[in-house]
Design a protein around this motif. Sequence first.
Motif, PDB file in Angstrom:
ATOM      1  N   PHE A  12       0.852  -1.255   0.025  1.00  0.00           N
ATOM      2  CA  PHE A  12       0.005  -0.048  -0.058  1.00  0.00           C
ATOM      3  C   PHE A  12       0.746   1.234  -0.010  1.00  0.00           C
ATOM      4  O   PHE A  12       0.615   2.204  -0.586  1.00  0.00           O
ATOM      5  CB  PHE A  12      -0.905   0.016   1.222  1.00  0.00           C
ATOM      6  N   ALA A  13       2.064   1.210   0.705  1.00  0.00           N
ATOM      7  CA  ALA A  13       2.972   2.227   0.405  1.00  0.00           C
ATOM      8  C   ALA A  13       3.528   2.876  -0.807  1.00  0.00           C
ATOM      9  O   ALA A  13       3.619   3.915  -1.367  1.00  0.00           O
ATOM     10  CB  ALA A  13       4.241   2.136   1.349  1.00  0.00           C
ATOM     11  N   LEU A  14       3.532   1.598  -1.723  1.00  0.00           N
ATOM     12  CA  LEU A  14       3.990   1.811  -3.100  1.00  0.00           C
ATOM     13  C   LEU A  14       2.920   2.511  -3.848  1.00  0.00           C
ATOM     14  O   LEU A  14       3.001   3.383  -4.680  1.00  0.00           O
ATOM     15  CB  LEU A  14       4.185   0.298  -3.707  1.00  0.00           C
ATOM     16  N   VAL A  15       1.655   2.124  -3.609  1.00  0.00           N
ATOM     17  CA  VAL A  15       0.556   2.732  -4.182  1.00  0.00           C
ATOM     18  C   VAL A  15       0.412   4.210  -3.653  1.00  0.00           C
ATOM     19  O   VAL A  15       0.202   5.348  -4.715  1.00  0.00           O
ATOM     20  CB  VAL A  15      -0.702   2.129  -3.751  1.00  0.00           C
ATOM     21  N   PHE A 108      -2.997  -6.185 -10.711  1.00  0.00           N
ATOM     22  CA  PHE A 108      -2.205  -5.091 -10.327  1.00  0.00           C
ATOM     23  C   PHE A 108      -1.661  -5.450  -8.920  1.00  0.00           C
ATOM     24  O   PHE A 108      -0.449  -5.208  -8.493  1.00  0.00           O
ATOM     25  CB  PHE A 108      -2.652  -3.906 -10.563  1.00  0.00           C
ATOM     26  N   MET A 109      -2.666  -5.690  -7.919  1.00  0.00           N
ATOM     27  CA  MET A 109      -2.134  -5.963  -6.607  1.00  0.00           C
ATOM     28  C   MET A 109      -2.247  -6.955  -5.789  1.00  0.00           C
ATOM     29  O   MET A 109      -1.511  -7.594  -5.207  1.00  0.00           O
ATOM     30  CB  MET A 109      -3.126  -4.769  -5.701  1.00  0.00           C
ATOM     31  N   VAL A 203       6.158  -1.975  -9.897  1.00  0.00           N
ATOM     32  CA  VAL A 203       5.635  -0.877 -10.834  1.00  0.00           C
ATOM     33  C   VAL A 203       4.158  -0.968 -11.039  1.00  0.00           C
ATOM     34  O   VAL A 203       3.598   0.060 -11.215  1.00  0.00           O
ATOM     35  CB  VAL A 203       6.405  -1.174 -12.341  1.00  0.00           C
ATOM     36  N   ALA A 204       3.639  -2.058 -10.877  1.00  0.00           N
ATOM     37  CA  ALA A 204       1.861  -2.228 -10.984  1.00  0.00           C
ATOM     38  C   ALA A 204       1.440  -1.378  -9.842  1.00  0.00           C
ATOM     39  O   ALA A 204       0.543  -0.612  -9.879  1.00  0.00           O
ATOM     40  CB  ALA A 204       1.596  -3.607 -11.082  1.00  0.00           C
ATOM     41  N   LEU A 205       2.064  -1.307  -8.662  1.00  0.00           N
ATOM     42  CA  LEU A 205       1.482  -0.902  -7.467  1.00  0.00           C
ATOM     43  C   LEU A 205       1.732   0.713  -7.578  1.00  0.00           C
ATOM     44  O   LEU A 205       0.667   1.337  -7.276  1.00  0.00           O
ATOM     45  CB  LEU A 205       2.152  -1.400  -6.198  1.00  0.00           C
ATOM     46  N   PHE A 206       2.976   1.194  -7.911  1.00  0.00           N
ATOM     47  CA  PHE A 206       3.138   2.514  -8.198  1.00  0.00           C
ATOM     48  C   PHE A 206       2.299   3.118  -9.136  1.00  0.00           C
ATOM     49  O   PHE A 206       1.704   4.241  -9.033  1.00  0.00           O
ATOM     50  CB  PHE A 206       4.500   2.562  -8.588  1.00  0.00           C
ATOM     51  N   THR A 207       1.791   2.181 -10.268  1.00  0.00           N
ATOM     52  CA  THR A 207       1.007   2.669 -11.347  1.00  0.00           C
ATOM     53  C   THR A 207      -0.540   2.878 -10.782  1.00  0.00           C
ATOM     54  O   THR A 207      -1.188   3.905 -10.998  1.00  0.00           O
ATOM     55  CB  THR A 207       1.103   1.900 -12.527  1.00  0.00           C
ATOM     56  N   ILE A 208      -0.779   1.866  -9.825  1.00  0.00           N
ATOM     57  CA  ILE A 208      -2.235   2.190  -9.587  1.00  0.00           C
ATOM     58  C   ILE A 208      -2.479   3.425  -8.745  1.00  0.00           C
ATOM     59  O   ILE A 208      -3.353   4.250  -8.993  1.00  0.00           O
ATOM     60  CB  ILE A 208      -2.407   0.979  -8.192  1.00  0.00           C
ATOM     61  N   GLY A 209      -1.261   3.926  -7.919  1.00  0.00           N
ATOM     62  CA  GLY A 209      -1.548   5.189  -7.364  1.00  0.00           C
ATOM     63  C   GLY A 209      -1.437   6.425  -8.265  1.00  0.00           C
ATOM     64  O   GLY A 209      -2.146   7.340  -8.126  1.00  0.00           O
ATOM     65  N   ALA A 210      -0.638   6.160  -9.359  1.00  0.00           N
ATOM     66  CA  ALA A 210      -0.666   7.125 -10.438  1.00  0.00           C
ATOM     67  C   ALA A 210      -1.797   7.492 -11.182  1.00  0.00           C
ATOM     68  O   ALA A 210      -2.189   8.267 -11.213  1.00  0.00           O
ATOM     69  CB  ALA A 210       0.548   6.900 -11.205  1.00  0.00           C
ATOM     70  N   VAL A 211      -2.350   6.315 -11.424  1.00  0.00           N
ATOM     71  CA  VAL A 211      -3.795   6.132 -12.012  1.00  0.00           C
ATOM     72  C   VAL A 211      -4.863   6.931 -11.103  1.00  0.00           C
ATOM     73  O   VAL A 211      -5.684   7.791 -11.679  1.00  0.00           O
ATOM     74  CB  VAL A 211      -4.081   5.005 -12.510  1.00  0.00           C
TER      75      VAL A 211
END
Length: 314
Positions: A12-15, A108-109, A203-211
Amino acid sequence: MLAILAVTFPFFALVLCGYVAVRRGMLPLIAIPGMNSFVLYFALPCMLFRFGAATPLTQLLDASLFAVYLLCALLMVALTMAATLSRRIDWNDAAFGALVAAFPNTGFMGVPLLLALLGPRSSGPVILTIAVDMVITSSLCIALSRVGSGRGRGAVLAALRGMLANPMPWSIVLGALASALGLALPGPVQRTVGLLADAASPVALFTIGAVLARSQMGSADATPLREYVPVALKKLVLHPLLMLALGRGAIWLGLPLDPYALNCIVLVACLPSASNVAMLSERYGADTGRIARIILVSTAISFLTFSAAVSLLR
């Protein structure tokens, strides 16, 4: 509980990192489609292929698990549609609200998170849920969204074409074939696949937060709380409880359902809503701001609800 939080916190921190990066302007919006493409077309397919190839075929073709998961998804769609259809929310918006309530963020998660928590044995049930959601649940909700427009059949065909163009189902199929035939990739190819697969989780988790940040920034109209908070709570509370009840009922009726596999799909149901539903809703003209808020609320609250569910089920 602290041990569970220690495992779930980094995910969740990556998100949150992806969300903050976009909100603070450190990651330009123009970069997000590229990150999505990397995850969707390279990293996640390699991860799914690797786990599919390492998973016995019997786990990927579990009819009892398939039936329970699909029935729960159909009930979630029906209940959410019935609860949200109103003068303000038409068939199109209600259908995508139902999809966001029934479609967990498994790709993604869920894949990296559940593998970290439950080990490689969870890959079979998790891959099965991805197949159901991408092929059946999504197509059904897109068809429902077209009710009254006279384009139901065309929308379903378009959804099926999109599914066929998605590399994730094909990676699952290829992984299952490799598992069934006992095939192994050549060494250099295997290492390349491994590098891409290892990149999928962060990358998937970081991308979730970005989206999520991009969706929130792009929705200017204020949506009443009553139109998105209840749907997010349905996703995080009703969905897993319904999954658990149906699974326990199936075991009571004598269906050959492995309790471990049932716990896996219950935890899948505890995941927040899939972030790609916002992109689908935009494509089909639904209220993307409402869908984005449902995804954002469910993702934020799931840090606690998912960790609590893991502590109860393990």
